[in-house]
Design a protein around this motif. Structure first.
Motif, PDB file in Angstrom:
ATOM      1  N   ARG A   1      -1.701  -2.696   5.739  1.00 11.94           N
ATOM      2  CA  ARG A   1      -1.874  -1.448   6.499  1.00 11.94           C
ATOM      3  C   ARG A   1      -2.143  -0.306   5.511  1.00 11.94           C
ATOM      4  O   ARG A   1      -1.281   0.051   4.692  1.00 11.94           O
ATOM      5  N   PHE A   2      -3.357   0.256   5.607  1.00 12.92           N
ATOM      6  CA  PHE A   2      -3.708   1.413   4.780  1.00 12.92           C
ATOM      7  C   PHE A   2      -3.417   2.719   5.504  1.00 12.92           C
ATOM      8  O   PHE A   2      -3.385   3.772   4.898  1.00 12.92           O
ATOM      9  N   THR A   3      -3.236   2.632   6.808  1.00 13.10           N
ATOM     10  CA  THR A   3      -2.941   3.816   7.610  1.00 13.10           C
ATOM     11  C   THR A   3      -2.241   3.366   8.875  1.00 13.10           C
ATOM     12  O   THR A   3      -2.130   2.164   9.157  1.00 13.10           O
ATOM     13  N   ASP A   4      -1.762   4.339   9.655  1.00 14.67           N
ATOM     14  CA  ASP A   4      -1.015   4.014  10.871  1.00 14.67           C
ATOM     15  C   ASP A   4      -1.959   3.467  11.942  1.00 14.67           C
ATOM     16  O   ASP A   4      -3.018   4.018  12.174  1.00 14.67           O
TER      17      ASP A   4
ATOM     18  N   VAL B   1      -9.983  -8.520   1.182  1.00  9.24           N
ATOM     19  CA  VAL B   1      -8.924  -8.042   0.286  1.00  9.24           C
ATOM     20  C   VAL B   1      -7.589  -8.645   0.723  1.00  9.24           C
ATOM     21  O   VAL B   1      -7.235  -8.619   1.918  1.00  9.24           O
ATOM     22  N   THR B   2      -6.887  -9.209  -0.210  1.00  5.88           N
ATOM     23  CA  THR B   2      -5.553  -9.749   0.054  1.00  5.88           C
ATOM     24  C   THR B   2      -4.515  -8.913  -0.684  1.00  5.88           C
ATOM     25  O   THR B   2      -4.845  -8.004  -1.462  1.00  5.88           O
ATOM     26  N   ARG B   3      -3.253  -9.251  -0.445  1.00  9.69           N
ATOM     27  CA  ARG B   3      -2.185  -8.504  -1.110  1.00  9.69           C
ATOM     28  C   ARG B   3      -2.180  -8.729  -2.616  1.00  9.69           C
ATOM     29  O   ARG B   3      -1.624  -7.914  -3.366  1.00  9.69           O
ATOM     30  N   ASP B   4      -2.784  -9.788  -3.067  1.00 14.75           N
ATOM     31  CA  ASP B   4      -2.895  -9.995  -4.514  1.00 14.75           C
ATOM     32  C   ASP B   4      -3.868  -9.017  -5.157  1.00 14.75           C
ATOM     33  O   ASP B   4      -3.870  -8.850  -6.381  1.00 14.75           O
ATOM     34  N   ASP B   5      -4.709  -8.379  -4.330  1.00 17.74           N
ATOM     35  CA  ASP B   5      -5.736  -7.474  -4.856  1.00 17.74           C
ATOM     36  C   ASP B   5      -5.314  -6.008  -4.801  1.00 17.74           C
ATOM     37  O   ASP B   5      -6.093  -5.134  -5.216  1.00 17.74           O
ATOM     38  N   ILE B   6      -4.162  -5.709  -4.250  1.00 20.57           N
ATOM     39  CA  ILE B   6      -3.757  -4.306  -4.112  1.00 20.57           C
ATOM     40  C   ILE B   6      -2.478  -4.051  -4.892  1.00 20.57           C
ATOM     41  O   ILE B   6      -1.688  -4.954  -5.166  1.00 20.57           O
TER      42      ILE B   6
ATOM     43  N   THR C   1       0.840  -1.200   0.000  1.00 27.03           N
ATOM     44  CA  THR C   1       0.000   0.000   0.000  1.00 27.03           C
ATOM     45  C   THR C   1       0.874   1.248   0.000  1.00 27.03           C
ATOM     46  O   THR C   1       2.076   1.190   0.285  1.00 27.03           O
ATOM     47  N   GLY C   2       0.237   2.385  -0.289  1.00 23.20           N
ATOM     48  CA  GLY C   2       0.955   3.655  -0.261  1.00 23.20           C
ATOM     49  C   GLY C   2       1.466   3.997   1.118  1.00 23.20           C
ATOM     50  O   GLY C   2       2.569   4.532   1.276  1.00 23.20           O
ATOM     51  N   PHE C   3       0.667   3.690   2.141  1.00 18.68           N
ATOM     52  CA  PHE C   3       1.118   3.971   3.507  1.00 18.68           C
ATOM     53  C   PHE C   3       2.359   3.162   3.859  1.00 18.68           C
ATOM     54  O   PHE C   3       3.309   3.677   4.453  1.00 18.68           O
ATOM     55  N   GLU C   4       2.366   1.891   3.520  1.00 18.93           N
ATOM     56  CA  GLU C   4       3.507   1.039   3.856  1.00 18.93           C
ATOM     57  C   GLU C   4       4.786   1.535   3.172  1.00 18.93           C
ATOM     58  O   GLU C   4       5.859   1.583   3.785  1.00 18.93           O
TER      59      GLU C   4
ATOM     60  N   ASP D   1      -6.698   5.823  -1.194  1.00 19.03           N
ATOM     61  CA  ASP D   1      -5.582   6.154  -0.327  1.00 19.03           C
ATOM     62  C   ASP D   1      -4.489   6.873  -1.101  1.00 19.03           C
ATOM     63  O   ASP D   1      -4.104   6.447  -2.192  1.00 19.03           O
ATOM     64  N   LEU D   2      -3.960   7.977  -0.540  1.00 14.09           N
ATOM     65  CA  LEU D   2      -2.873   8.735  -1.168  1.00 14.09           C
ATOM     66  C   LEU D   2      -1.972   9.273  -0.070  1.00 14.09           C
ATOM     67  O   LEU D   2      -2.409  10.069   0.764  1.00 14.09           O
ATOM     68  N   TRP D   3      -0.710   8.839  -0.062  1.00 20.18           N
ATOM     69  CA  TRP D   3       0.259   9.252   0.949  1.00 20.18           C
ATOM     70  C   TRP D   3       1.472   9.864   0.265  1.00 20.18           C
ATOM     71  O   TRP D   3       1.791   9.538  -0.878  1.00 20.18           O
TER      72      TRP D   3
END
Length: 557
Positions: free
Chosen positions: A554-557, A499-504, A383-386, A454-456
């Motif tokens: 993790r999409f956010t902290d 949602v799994t990591r294959d979907d993001i 994800t962008g947050f990670e 999501d945008l970080w």
């Protein structure tokens, strides 16, 4: 007359100095000074690896016709011999040996008579020697790139040779006319065929003049082409200036730090002009060594590091740097959202690997390369947050930033804003670099220009601290502005499951402007950028994928 010691040819041979011996010659930054067998003969200075190689051909040669011999200002045993852009740095074993070489070289220059315009000097050395010597000097100076000036010089020289040849032809004409007259007087009974030497001479003069006219026309064409390129360059410069005005405040942040001019005199080495290939070889070796060190460290580390204890927190909005942080972050995010075509003219695609594309625009300020860089990449499974979390957090920097030697958190302004002092490894022969900058991490609001939930972003920007002044120690200060903008894209499962990591996936936009501080050849810096930036982006994203593959999303902290 040939055996007469008082003849002009003999005296010239006596005055032309010839010398040979072993001198130290500067080779490059890897090998430094090396002993070479140097030979001065017939107006040419040549060198061999050793005396045994003399019969197998020299490794390099200089014509002394236009050479400049310059004893070193401080090193009493060293002297330099230069022809245009080609320079040999030589060092003798003693002052006496050095002086004998300098005297021999200067003696030849005095006796050569080159460039005086004297007819006698041309006759004394002969047209063949003069042509060879001039051709060699021109090749050494890369005369093609200074075509207009050197072509006119060659026209003047050819004009001189033409006058000499015309006088020689007139002399031969008179001689052959006299021979024909005597032959006719001796043999009145049978006429012999008469050759029209005068006609041949006139034809030769006409041909020579035509050659000169053609060369003069070539010079005019070169001048016209140079003028066309000059106008084209002016138009391109105007376009680039208009593009720079679109982001004027953006570049002012970088240029305000350029207070101390740097030049090659502040770098290591025996001379101030660095050869690009030597500089790049040394830099490439240093970077390869750092890459090896990173791999070894990665194998030894167990994945746990104790983060440094941060100083007491303070609200970022009340900090003295907050107005600058707010302004720079907004500017950088807006620039990152724009496409390459919307950021102004001059962007060039210099690297492409699958989803990753890297663009740059060639910019220089005060002779230093500050090329803006923009990279776009799509990475699956994070994800962008990670991605921003690992880019921002100080405890992970040693893992993925291979050039980092020491990192210090100067001040923790808040959870999302930190002041850093970083010292980077010295890449020989360049001086060691350091940087003082703030780093800010922020979740950006959704707007019409973005897609997904999501945008970080993480923005790093150089700043000044009285406690850590620039360029006062062994390090040269780097000035930088870096923006990492990460957008999370989610493809919901068709079966409606979790949602799994294959979907993001994460769409990454990386923008940077780096002022290297000290001097380095532009071609070297651009070659290093072309090699290191793609490696950095792939290495960093692979690092984040490895750290998060077994963790919860993790999409956010």
């Amino acid at each position: 007359m040939a055996d007469d010691p008082s003849s002009e040819d003999y005296s010239d041979n006596e005055n032309n100095a010839e010398l040979s011996g072993v001198l130290s010659k500067w080779t490059n930054y890897i090998h430094g000074w090396q002993d070479r067998f140097i030979v001065l003969k017939n107006g040419t200075l040549s060198y061999y690896k050793n005396e045994l190689e003399v019969n197998f051909g020299c490794r390099g040669a200089l014509s002394l016709a236009k050479a400049v011999i310059k004893p070193h200002e401080f090193d009493e045993c060293r002297f330099d011999v230069s022809v245009n852009d080609c320079v040999w740095y030589l060092r003798a074993s003693s002052v006496e040996v050095k002086q004998s070489w300098v005297d021999a070289l200067e003696c030849y220059k005095v006796e050569s008579g080159y460039g005086t315009g004297s007819e006698n000097s041309l006759k004394r050395h002969g047209s063949t020697v003069s042509l060879q010597s001039n051709t060699f000097s021109t090749a050494s100076g890369n005369s093609f790139h200074r075509s207009s000036r050197n072509l006119r010089e060659k026209l003047a020289e050819l004009g001189t040779f033409k006058d000499i040849l015309c006088r020689q032809i007139d002399t031969l004409q008179k001689f052959f006319d006299g021979c024909v007259d005597k032959e006719l007087q001796a043999n009145n009974k049978e006429k012999i065929p008469i050759i029209d030497f005068k006609g041949e001479a006139i034809t030769f003069k006409t041909t020579t003049s035509a050659v000169l006219d053609t060369l003069e026309h070539c010079a005019e064409l070169v001048n016209q082409r140079e003028e066309a390129w000059r106008r084209r360059l002016e138009r391109e410069t105007d376009r680039r200036k208009r593009a720079e005005n679109l982001s004027k405040s953006y570049f002012e942040q970088i240029q305000k730090f350029q207070k101390v001019p740097y030049g090659p005199d502040l770098e290591e080495g025996p001379h101030s002009v660095l050869a690009d290939d030597e500089f790049y070889d040394a830099v490439e070796t240093g970077l390869d060594k750092m890459e090896e060190e990173r791999e070894i460290r990665h194998k030894l580390m167990n994945g746990t590091m104790v983060p440094p204890t941060p100083p007491p927190l303070s609200p970022a909005s009340t900090h003295r740097l907050w107005p600058e942080i707010q302004k720079v972050v907004d500017e950088q995010v807006n620039m990152a959202k724009l496409g390459v075509g919307e950021c102004g003219a001059g962007w060039q695609l210099f690297a492409e690997d699958g989803e990753m594309k890297m663009y740059r625009r060639e910019e220089e300020a005060n002779g230093l390369v500050v090329d803006p860089l923009k990279a776009v990449h799509v990475v699956k499974g994070i994800t962008g947050f990670e991605l921003c979390h690992y880019f921002f957090s100080p405890q992970y920097r040693y893992d993925w930033e291979t050039t980092l030697e020491h990192m210090q958190v100067v001040e923790t302004i808040s959870d999302d804003t930190i002041l850093f002092l970083q010292t980077h490894k010295r890449i020989w022969p360049a001086s060691q670099r350091d940087a003082v900058f703030w780093s800010h991490m922020r979740r950006m609001p959704n707007d019409q220009d973005t897609e997904g939930p999501d945008l970080w972003t993480v923005v790093n920007h150089s700043t000044e601290l009285q406690k850590y002044p620039a360029n006062t120690g062994k390090c040269v200060r780097i000035y930088l502005t870096v923006c990492l903008l990460c957008q999370t894209l989610v493809n919901p499962p068709k079966d409606g499951g979790p949602v799994t990591r294959d979907d993001i996936s994460c769409k990454i936009t990386y923008c940077s402007v780096v002022n290297p501080g000290g001097w380095a050849p532009a071609s070297v810096l651009r070659a290093v950028y072309k090699r290191e930036y793609p490696k950095f982006l792939k290495r960093f994203t692979s690092y984040v994928i490895g750290k998060t593959k077994d963790e919860r999303i993790r999409f956010t902290d």
